[in-house]
Design an enzyme around this catalytic site. Structure first.
Site, PDB file in Angstrom:
ATOM      1  N   CYS A  67      34.948  52.940  34.726  1.00 58.80           N
ATOM      2  CA  CYS A  67      36.042  52.862  33.758  1.00 58.80           C
ATOM      3  C   CYS A  67      35.822  53.872  32.626  1.00 58.80           C
ATOM      4  O   CYS A  67      34.718  53.982  32.097  1.00 58.80           O
ATOM      5  CB  CYS A  67      36.138  51.450  33.184  1.00 58.80           C
ATOM      6  SG  CYS A  67      37.506  51.265  32.021  1.00 58.80           S
ATOM      7  N   CYS A  71      34.060  50.082  26.004  1.00 51.98           N
ATOM      8  CA  CYS A  71      33.810  48.715  25.505  1.00 51.98           C
ATOM      9  C   CYS A  71      32.296  48.449  25.552  1.00 51.98           C
ATOM     10  O   CYS A  71      31.692  48.493  26.637  1.00 51.98           O
ATOM     11  CB  CYS A  71      34.571  47.701  26.347  1.00 51.98           C
ATOM     12  SG  CYS A  71      36.319  48.115  26.552  1.00 51.98           S
ATOM     13  N   CYS A  74      30.507  46.189  28.131  1.00 51.15           N
ATOM     14  CA  CYS A  74      30.943  46.183  29.530  1.00 51.15           C
ATOM     15  C   CYS A  74      30.083  47.040  30.464  1.00 51.15           C
ATOM     16  O   CYS A  74      29.980  48.254  30.276  1.00 51.15           O
ATOM     17  CB  CYS A  74      32.393  46.636  29.599  1.00 51.15           C
ATOM     18  SG  CYS A  74      33.018  46.571  31.297  1.00 51.15           S
ATOM     19  N   CYS A 111      42.427  35.298  39.789  1.00 53.41           N
ATOM     20  CA  CYS A 111      42.560  36.413  38.845  1.00 53.41           C
ATOM     21  C   CYS A 111      41.968  37.670  39.457  1.00 53.41           C
ATOM     22  O   CYS A 111      40.852  37.637  39.978  1.00 53.41           O
ATOM     23  CB  CYS A 111      41.831  36.106  37.547  1.00 53.41           C
ATOM     24  SG  CYS A 111      42.245  34.504  36.855  1.00 53.41           S
ATOM     25  N   CYS A 142      46.909  35.934  38.549  1.00 54.46           N
ATOM     26  CA  CYS A 142      46.613  36.554  37.250  1.00 54.46           C
ATOM     27  C   CYS A 142      46.031  37.927  37.536  1.00 54.46           C
ATOM     28  O   CYS A 142      45.349  38.118  38.546  1.00 54.46           O
ATOM     29  CB  CYS A 142      45.608  35.692  36.487  1.00 54.46           C
ATOM     30  SG  CYS A 142      45.106  36.417  34.901  1.00 54.46           S
ATOM     31  N   CYS A 202      47.326  35.618  28.932  1.00 56.82           N
ATOM     32  CA  CYS A 202      45.939  35.140  28.857  1.00 56.82           C
ATOM     33  C   CYS A 202      45.228  36.094  27.910  1.00 56.82           C
ATOM     34  O   CYS A 202      45.117  37.288  28.210  1.00 56.82           O
ATOM     35  CB  CYS A 202      45.313  35.183  30.258  1.00 56.82           C
ATOM     36  SG  CYS A 202      43.543  34.837  30.252  1.00 56.82           S
ATOM     37  N   ARG A 274      39.731  28.557  27.703  1.00 59.86           N
ATOM     38  CA  ARG A 274      38.802  28.720  28.833  1.00 59.86           C
ATOM     39  C   ARG A 274      37.397  29.059  28.363  1.00 59.86           C
ATOM     40  O   ARG A 274      37.178  29.984  27.584  1.00 59.86           O
ATOM     41  CB  ARG A 274      39.291  29.807  29.795  1.00 59.86           C
ATOM     42  CG  ARG A 274      38.329  29.985  30.983  1.00 59.86           C
ATOM     43  CD  ARG A 274      38.867  30.906  32.046  1.00 59.86           C
ATOM     44  NE  ARG A 274      40.193  30.489  32.444  1.00 59.86           N
ATOM     45  CZ  ARG A 274      41.268  31.275  32.403  1.00 59.86           C
ATOM     46  NH1 ARG A 274      41.160  32.505  32.022  1.00 59.86           N
ATOM     47  NH2 ARG A 274      42.440  30.800  32.762  1.00 59.86           N
TER      48      ARG A 274
HETATM   49  S1  SF4 Z   1      36.176  45.912  29.506  1.00 57.48           S
HETATM   50 FE1  SF4 Z   1      35.115  47.355  30.917  1.00 57.48          FE
HETATM   51  S2  SF4 Z   1      36.544  47.624  32.587  1.00 57.48           S
HETATM   52 FE2  SF4 Z   1      37.723  46.754  30.899  1.00 57.48          FE
HETATM   53  S3  SF4 Z   1      38.547  48.498  29.759  1.00 57.48           S
HETATM   54 FE3  SF4 Z   1      36.584  48.011  28.791  1.00 57.48          FE
HETATM   55  S4  SF4 Z   1      35.085  49.331  29.839  1.00 57.48           S
HETATM   56 FE4  SF4 Z   1      36.922  49.273  31.131  1.00 57.48          FE
END
Ligand code: SF4
Length: 333
Positions: A67, A71, A74, A111, A142, A202, A274
């Site tokens: 990705c 984040c 993540c 999901c 979802c 959600c 949740r």
């Molecule tokens: S949480 Fe992870 S998968 Fe989702 S947008 Fe952020 S970096 Fe990408």
């Protein structure tokens, strides 16, 4: 604020949910003695839900890793070296096989998560086919695919999507410490598109990311003051994954996590709250306290995207010990 004043704040019977929560009010709830806070949250829970019913969702990563977003929590971000390999979108038949297995194991909602900044048009067509196939099995659907335009939200709605997950993650003040590649405003825009398309929302966040209590207050203020409360509010405890910038953040006190659940229940009385990521490292006693504090949904299945989740038999045993029962779709309000 006195306990009596806090009580007045939390009377919801017959009163429409509020969207004008102030930080002072939410702070006062967090500050209550734990027994008082849980009593308030549990009372509200009973006014709005069967206290023994728990909604069960299963989450599958249909497109893992690689990705472009950053984040900080993540493991799927391409910017961190976490050992998660970038994979292609799963084929339809493999997704449907997983959905069937989840349904047979007792899940009511399936999901599908993809590690994208936002879906491309051809990807969206493939996801729509998955939504149609999963729905045909009698499961609620979802998806969490990143940012959506208004037109993409309408396409997903037309395919039969029931819920779209897009979290606010943290307070507006702390958000910039966690993500720099998209703004809070971007997130609110996607949520507005989802809502306008008629898809259930959600939306929740993650705690234990090194934020302060004031940030937890700010996150719940942002969620509770959305134009409509999200139908589902996932509250995640950070899973500290090696290789991510938050790998070494000190763990959050579990009682503070329970307080966050309780305040979410009070502020969003009709939302399903949740108990999401982080259960693998949580004691069963903490999870039981979360249910007492008004949580009424879990993710069920051994994996949450790329991190582990309690094994199904362990969860079944916990659900049995606590006397909980799977929530039927019609019990959701
Ligand atoms: S949480 Fe992870 S998968 Fe989702 S947008 Fe952020 S970096 Fe990408």
């Amino acid at each position: 604020m006195s306990i009596a004043e806090a009580q007045a704040l939390t009377l919801t019977q017959g009163v429409p949910p509020r969207h004008d929560w102030t930080r002072e009010e939410l702070r006062a709830l967090f500050d209550l003695p734990l027994s008082e806070l849980i009593f308030r949250a549990q009372s509200i829970h009973r006014e709005n839900f069967d206290p023994a019913a728990v909604q069960i969702s299963t989450l599958l990563s249909i497109k893992t890793g690689g990705c472009p977003e950053d984040c900080a929590y993540c493991p799927q971000s391409a910017q961190y070296d976490t050992g998660v390999r970038a994979e292609k979108l799963m084929p339809l038949d493999a997704v449907l096989r997983e959905a069937r297995a989840a349904r047979d194991a007792g899940a009511g909602r399936f999901c599908m998560g993809a590690a994208w900044r936002s879906p491309k048009e051809r990807d969206l067509d493939a996801v729509c086919a998955m939504v149609e196939g999963v729905k045909a099995m009698g499961l609620e659907t979802c998806a969490t695919l990143g940012m959506l335009t208004a037109a993409q939200a309408r396409v997903l709605k037309a395919a039969g999507l029931d819920y779209y997950n897009h979290n606010l993650d943290s307070s507006p003040d702390y958000y910039g410490e966690i993500i720099t590649t998209r703004t809070y405003e971007d997130r609110l825009d996607t949520l507005a598109h989802v809502r306008a398309a008629g898809i259930n929302v959600c939306c929740g966040g993650i705690v234990g990311m090194g934020e302060t209590r004031e940030d937890r207050v700010g996150m719940l203020e942002a969620l509770a003051n959305l134009p409509a409360h999200p139908e589902s509010v996932p509250i995640n405890m950070l899973v500290r994954v090696p290789g991510t910038p938050l790998a070494d953040v000190p763990p959050l006190d579990p009682i503070e996590f329970v307080r966050t659940i309780a305040v979410a229940r009070i502020a969003m009385p009709r939302s399903v709250v949740r108990l999401s990521a982080g259960r693998e490292e949580m004691s069963e006693e903490t999870q039981a306290l979360c249910f007492l504090a008004g949580a009424n949904s879990i993710f069920y299945g051994p994996k949450l995207l790329t991190t582990s989740n309690p094994a199904r038999d362990r969860d079944r045993a916990l659900i049995d010990r606590l006397g909980l029962t799977p929530m039927k779709t019609e019990q959701l309000r």
